[in-house]
Design a protein around this motif. Structure first.
Motif: not given
Length: 421
Positions: A186-201
């Motif tokens: 449940r703590s995983w970020p939503r799929a639409d938020k992954l696009k804006y994550m840094s590569l390292d993150g």
């Protein structure tokens, strides 16, 4: 004049020379490279548009002739070009492009520009930066590709982890730490938020997702440690429940499939085989069920045995690196897509196959597509992605028969095994 001043002056003079564009290049290709580099450096869309206008106002021959410097002497009012920006905005764009290293401002008093006096915005620094810009462009493309692959991996992990935990929760004796694993999911970020994550993150997040999946696999492979004796309503092996459900018309235990001689998708039938009281006939007649009706009854071991050596290598890598004749469904799905990507299949074709054929159908279609590349009896497949799309389109027309293709592949593997003996 001090030594430092002499070196600074010499360096300032050197950057006013350039070797022109590489062989076969023109102004438009150079502009495209500069725009991509400006995007990598974080320039705004308005700033990039100003850069494009500056480059377009310079004669193309100035970029090819090392004896002259390409420069734009247009006034700021001209660079505005009816875009609804102010002189101050254009000034800030010029300063930003100069800081990035794409141009040099050699202006007169109060920012004056003059062709006769050689005052304006010079693109010489950008010409001397071509090799660095190309390296940055290649690195950016590689990082974007890795980012897309990581997001796809996270999507597959989320689907398998969520389904596995749901199965665990339905068991009479849930495994220890189930609540912690569900809380982590449940703590995983939503799929639409992954696009804006840094590569390292994103790398760290996907690694944590892999760790959670490995913990789940331990329970999947050793269910007896926490579930005890299976009850009558539960299967004796949890892996059978965690894998994708495959609807089959083998209700009476009889195999009624087309001939094993077929090797191509058969266009002669679209309905399911089997008695009217089978699972498919009683299933709701929605889109998903109509897709599942055409799937043969297979398991992970059979899929692995049908895979080519190259595909098995990708499945082994996805499963942790060791050879495993009974890999998890996640390893098979990840390995299949990795192999299809390697032979030139577009991600859109893979997603279309999943949407139309379900996960298991897409995996089976991918195994058939990969096997079709090395079939010596048939003409070679030039475009594997087009072949996979053709199977999806055939299913949309009601003409795809994966069972026939599956049986044909089984017969082919049997012949290969006999030849080796």
């Amino acid at each position: 004049m001090s030594f430092r001043q002499i070196v600074s002056t010499h360096h300032h003079e050197n950057i006013r020379f350039h070797n022109g564009l590489p062989e076969g290049w023109n102004r438009d290709r150079f502009r495209q490279l500069c725009v991509g580099y400006a995007q990598i450096r974080g320039a705004s869309a308005q700033c990039i548009r100003t850069l494009e206008i500056i480059i377009d106002m310079i004669t193309p021959c100035a970029f090819r002739d090392p004896s002259q410097e390409p420069f734009c002497y247009a006034r700021q009012e001209t660079l505005i070009a009816g875009r609804g920006v102010t002189d101050r905005t254009i000034h800030n764009h010029e300063r930003e492009l100069e800081m990035i290293g794409l141009l040099e401002r050699r202006l007169g008093a109060n920012g004056a520009r003059c062709k006769r006096k050689g005052l304006g915005l010079f693109l010489t620094p950008a010409l001397n930066l071509i090799s660095e810009m190309r390296d940055a462009d290649e690195q950016s493309k590689a990082e974007k590709k890795e980012h897309d692959e990581l997001r796809g991996d996270r999507s597959r992990l989320y689907r398998h982890v969520k389904h596995s935990l749901a199965v665990f929760a339905s068991l009479p004796c849930s495994p220890e730490g189930l609540e912690d694993m569900m809380g982590e999911l449940r703590s995983w970020p939503r799929a639409d938020k992954l696009k804006y994550m840094s590569l390292d993150g994103l790398r760290s997040h996907v690694q944590a997702a892999h760790d959670l999946w490995k913990r789940i696999e331990i329970y999947v492979k050793k269910p007896g440690e926490f579930s005890g004796e299976p009850e009558a309503c539960f299967g004796c092996h949890i892996q059978d429940q965690i894998e994708e459900e495959i609807l089959s018309c083998n209700a009476d235990g009889e195999v009624t499939m087309p001939s094993a001689e077929a090797s191509e998708p058969d266009c002669s039938g679209s309905g399911p085989y089997g008695p009217p009281h089978c699972l498919e006939s009683n299933h709701p007649t929605d889109t998903a069920s109509s897709k599942a009706q055409k799937l043969p009854q297979v398991n992970n071991r059979i899929l692995y045995e049908l895979a080519s050596p190259e595909l098995r290598m990708h499945i082994d890598i996805a499963g942790g690196g060791d050879q495993n004749s009974k890999p998890s469904l996640y390893a098979i799905e990840t390995g299949t897509w990795s192999r299809l990507s390697e032979i030139g299949t577009n991600i859109c074709a893979w997603h279309a196959a999943i949407e139309r054929l379900t996960i298991m159908g897409a995996i089976l279609a991918g195994v058939i597509t990969d096997a079709r590349l090395s079939d010596p009896r048939l003409p070679p497949v030039v475009n594997p992605g087009g072949y996979l799309r053709g199977m999806v389109q055939a299913d949309e027309r009601g003409e795809l028969n994966l069972i026939s293709s599956f049986m044909g592949l089984l017969a082919r593997r049997a012949r290969e095994e006999e030849d080796r003996i």
